[in-house]
Enzyme design. Structure first.
Site, PDB file in Angstrom:
ATOM      1  N   LYS A  32      41.286 -86.840  53.155  1.00 20.59           N
ATOM      2  CA  LYS A  32      40.134 -86.645  54.041  1.00 20.59           C
ATOM      3  C   LYS A  32      39.009 -85.882  53.353  1.00 20.59           C
ATOM      4  CE  LYS A  32      41.861 -82.459  56.340  1.00 20.59           C
ATOM      5  NZ  LYS A  32      40.830 -81.556  55.832  1.00 20.59           N
ATOM      6  N   THR A  33      39.356 -84.904  52.497  1.00 23.18           N
ATOM      7  CA  THR A  33      38.305 -84.165  51.782  1.00 23.18           C
ATOM      8  C   THR A  33      37.548 -85.098  50.850  1.00 23.18           C
ATOM      9  OG1 THR A  33      39.648 -82.151  51.881  1.00 23.18           O
ATOM     10  CG2 THR A  33      37.834 -82.176  50.302  1.00 23.18           C
ATOM     11  N   ASP A 226      34.870 -80.970  59.623  1.00 21.18           N
ATOM     12  CA  ASP A 226      36.233 -81.096  59.105  1.00 21.18           C
ATOM     13  C   ASP A 226      37.199 -80.329  60.004  1.00 21.18           C
ATOM     14  OD1 ASP A 226      38.314 -81.725  57.426  1.00 21.18           O
ATOM     15  OD2 ASP A 226      37.818 -80.227  55.903  1.00 21.18           O
ATOM     16  N   GLU A 227      38.488 -80.653  59.926  1.00 17.15           N
ATOM     17  CA  GLU A 227      39.536 -79.942  60.683  1.00 17.15           C
ATOM     18  C   GLU A 227      39.158 -79.840  62.164  1.00 17.15           C
ATOM     19  OE1 GLU A 227      42.258 -79.381  59.301  1.00 17.15           O
ATOM     20  OE2 GLU A 227      42.000 -78.906  57.194  1.00 17.15           O
ATOM     21  N   GLN A 257      48.325 -81.696  63.444  1.00 13.78           N
ATOM     22  CA  GLN A 257      48.231 -80.457  62.673  1.00 13.78           C
ATOM     23  C   GLN A 257      47.454 -79.369  63.427  1.00 13.78           C
ATOM     24  OE1 GLN A 257      47.957 -80.842  58.212  1.00 13.78           O
ATOM     25  NE2 GLN A 257      47.339 -82.919  58.718  1.00 13.78           N
ATOM     26  N   ARG A 600      53.889 -80.531  53.349  1.00  8.01           N
ATOM     27  CA  ARG A 600      53.387 -79.840  52.147  1.00  8.01           C
ATOM     28  C   ARG A 600      54.110 -80.345  50.897  1.00  8.01           C
ATOM     29  NH1 ARG A 600      49.142 -79.418  53.779  1.00  8.01           N
ATOM     30  NH2 ARG A 600      50.029 -80.586  55.516  1.00  8.01           N
TER      31      ARG A 600
END
Length: 715
Positions: A32-33, A226-227, A257, A600
């Site tokens: 996504k980044t 974002d987020e 998340q 992770r």
């Protein structure tokens, strides 16, 4: 158009969807980044949009800095527009238009240390003590009052003169009112704004000044956030205002998340985005570039148990890898030993220690892990915290034990005035000089001079009585019992409770558990002196050099990071999920946190739990999150003890039935409430651990703990 060459189809669609409302559901590890930075560069390089007309919001200063650097590399332009956190962007608004709130451009942005310094002034002026309210609790009360109870507070800061604010402060009599109005006065006095003020003041500017609102709306032609699953109500309001002219809003997030509802985040803003903004284009980014198929299969299986989510499965782009290992240990020590063995095996195969991470729900879980890693000489470092035996409260507790056994000067200097016994610098200097002249210990110097006028008004006698009592009688008592008693009678634990330091109290509970386990394993050798010699090995943090170390951190600290090899330990009911979870939505958030932990891992994932008993004597059960995963997707190191899974499932089912759909109304200490049977009363405290309000009812002599599930009405 080179910007699009190395993107997959979903990323390309996100980058080129430049107009209107766009929602991207981006799974963990889906790039996504990369999509966000390439979209920014696409707007600048291909469409010719000026960087200063683009707002890109992220949630940490670190990620904003990284994004700024990436965009600079893609565009070659030193102007990277507004790439910032919400709070950082609000600083830009208020610095440019501070005149609208009668503040100078050079206003102060306050952190917790600044707030505590203001509270210190208020407490001294009005004779308040930490027993009435700790600074931590005061900060929380101020925030609750600003966000919930008095959301229009900022008008006082803007409209009232400093003298009028001072009058409100001087006239306040209730401690909470004194602190709140004293804090507003101190803020205005130094032109300071805390994090809540930044957004409130910015919204005020836009509400009261249509020309300034239009200026910023017209300037921000494209807005990216974002987020987005972590956005709260105030941030959402600000976003609505800012996108109100061009209607170009691009949001990226993952409902699976959402792990910050305790900070005000609300997943509904992402889930219901298309309802709020009709015509929204939704793009799913599900290709995962981080983890093997085995890891993602376990993570997908776990998160499917949640109801409040967008149905999706992450798809691995990596080749097949190692199975997800699951280990049921007989004790925490054996769990840590198993992890250390796996680390050594990986290291022998050429895997660097820095490519291994141990994740856990709470810091106190690290105690057994650290002991084993130190003994096995496996280098490690703790992120977002300090090593267990390096924590202040653990050092203090061990120094109390050393005082009982040795009365050494190092321990005396550390704990003689903790909690405060009025043995400050002047009196300690007196004792130092006496000890030097007489050739004795500082403790002996204190004992010899208890009647000296210089020690009048101190609690030196109580300290000497405490140490002498236990020094003459500790031999026949278990070390764990001695520690519990001395921490209680010294007032040390009471001091931590007064400060509101629950995490430090949890660490002390874990120390007591470790001593109990030591006593159980050592038998007759478990004397106080033997234990202190044993534990001294763990206080020398000399394991390993710099660089190549295993990383230890909480799952919250690991958000946004990735590691080739992940060990997720402490997977027990009451640890992960936390014993503090009191509602079904709360349990869903814990499951999302477990999902974050699993995702992770890049190459190998190890899950573990430890059997045995908790401090209260209750049996330990494996976490429901281990049982949520399709068992065919886990490779057990050995079959679970017969009947354990069934017992654990029965316990979990019973606990789940007790979870209400929501927590009901929460009240703050000091509020007046009414109970259907007990009548009116005052809330004294909120016990989050037990899910209850502590209420002193008018017609009762002693307070009662009333469950959050019970119906209390605000008076």
């Amino acid at each position: 158009m080179d910007l699009l060459q190395n993107l997959n189809s979903a990323q390309r669609e996100a980058v080129t969807a430049t107009e209107g409302f766009v929602r991207v559901i981006a799974g963990a590890g889906s790039g996504k980044t990369r999509a966000l930075t390439h979209r920014f560069a696409f707007l600048v390089n291909e469409l010719g949009i000026l960087p200063g007309n683009i707002l890109c919001v992220t949630f940490t200063n670190k990620s904003a800095a990284e994004m700024r650097q990436r965009i600079h590399q893609l565009t070659g332009d030193n102007d990277t527009g507004y790439i910032n956190t919400f709070h950082g962007f609000c600083v830009s608004i208020l610095q440019e238009d501070s005149h609208a709130v009668q503040y100078p451009k050079s206003f102060l942005v306050l952190d917790n240390a600044d707030i505590d310094a203001m509270l210190q002034i208020i407490y001294e002026e009005r004779g308040l003590t930490l027993r009435e309210m700790t600074f931590s609790e005061a900060r929380n009360r101020i925030e609750i009052r600003k966000l919930i109870k008095e959301p229009e507070y900022y008008r006082d800061m803007i409209d009232l003169s400093l003298d009028v604010l001072r009058e409100k402060y001087d006239q306040a009599s209730d401690p909470e009112d004194i602190i709140f109005y004293g804090y507003l006065y101190q803020e205005k006095k130094c032109f300071g704004l805390d994090y809540n003020d930044l957004i409130k003041f910015s919204l005020y500017v836009f509400q009261q000044h249509a020309d300034l609102r239009l200026k910023w709306q017209q300037r921000l032609e494209y807005i990216m956030i974002d987020e987005f699953q972590d956005i709260d109500a105030l941030q959402y309001q600000l976003m609505q205002v800012l996108c109100g002219y061009h209607n170009n809003l691009f949001v990226v997030g993952d409902p699976d998340q959402t792990i910050y509802t305790w900070r005000g985040a609300d997943v509904k803003y992402l889930l219901d985005f298309d309802k709020e903004f009709p015509g929204t284009r939704t793009i799913l980014m599900l290709d995962n570039y981080r983890s093997t198929p085995q890891i993602l299969a376990a993570a997908n299986s776990l998160i499917r148990r949640n109801r409040q989510r967008v149905e999706k499965d992450l798809l691995s782009t990596r080749p097949s890898g190692a199975p997800v290992w699951c280990h049921f240990a007989v004790s925490q020590q054996e769990e840590a030993q198993w992890m250390a063995g796996e680390m050594e095996r990986l290291h022998m195969q050429g895997v660097a220690y820095r490519d291994m991470a141990v994740l856990y729900r709470a810091h106190y879980v690290t105690r057994a892990v650290e002991e084993v890693l130190l003994r096995e000489k496996i280098p490690y470092t703790i992120y977002s915290g300090v090593q267990f035996f390096g924590r202040a409260e653990i050092k203090d507790a061990l120094c109390y034990l050393r005082m009982i056994a040795y009365q050494d000067d190092l321990s005396f200097r550390r704990v003689a005035n903790v909690p405060r016994r009025n043995l400050g610098r002047r009196r300690m200097a007196f004792l130092e000089q006496y000890a030097q002249e007489k050739g004795c210990t500082l403790y002996q110097a204190l004992r010899d001079n208890l009647e000296d006028p210089i020690l009048k008004g101190t609690k030196g006698q109580q300290f000497v009585s405490l140490i002498d009592t236990y020094s003459t009688g500790y031999g026949d008592r278990p070390v764990s019992e001695v520690l519990s008693a001395v921490l209680n009678e010294s007032g040390y634990e009471r001091m931590l409770r007064t400060e509101g330091s629950q995490e430090r109290l949890d660490n002390l509970a874990e120390l007591k558990q470790s001593i109990y386990e030591y006593e159980t394993s050592c038998g007759e050798e478990s004397t106080l002196e033997h234990y202190l010699a044993h534990v001294a090995l763990f206080t020398n943090q000399d394991a390993g050099g710099t660089g190549d170390k295993v990383k230890l951190m909480t799952v919250h600290a690991a958000k946004g990071l990735e590691f080739p090899n992940v060990f997720l330990c402490g997977m027990n009911e009451g640890i992960f999920p936390s014993r503090k979870v009191r509602t079904r939505p709360g349990m869903e958030e814990e499951r999302r946190l477990a999902f974050v932990a699993l995702t992770r891992a890049e190459e190998r994932l190890y899950l573990s739990e430890a059997d045995g008993r908790n401090l209260d004597g209750s049996p330990r059960y494996p976490s429901r999150f281990l049982l949520d995963i399709d068992q065919a997707l886990l490779q057990y190191t050995h079959p679970p003890v017969e009947g354990l899974i069934q017992q654990a499932q029965a316990y979990i089912d019973a606990e789940s039935r007790r979870l209400p759909e929501n927590s009901g109304d929460r009240f703050a200490a000091g509020e007046r409430v009414r109970h259907t049977l007990f009548g009116p009363g005052t809330v004294l405290d909120v016990d989050l651990d037990r899910g209850a309000h502590v209420v002193q009812f008018d017609e009762m002599q002693t307070p009662r703990r009333i469950s959050f599930r019970a119906r209390l009405e605000r008076l």
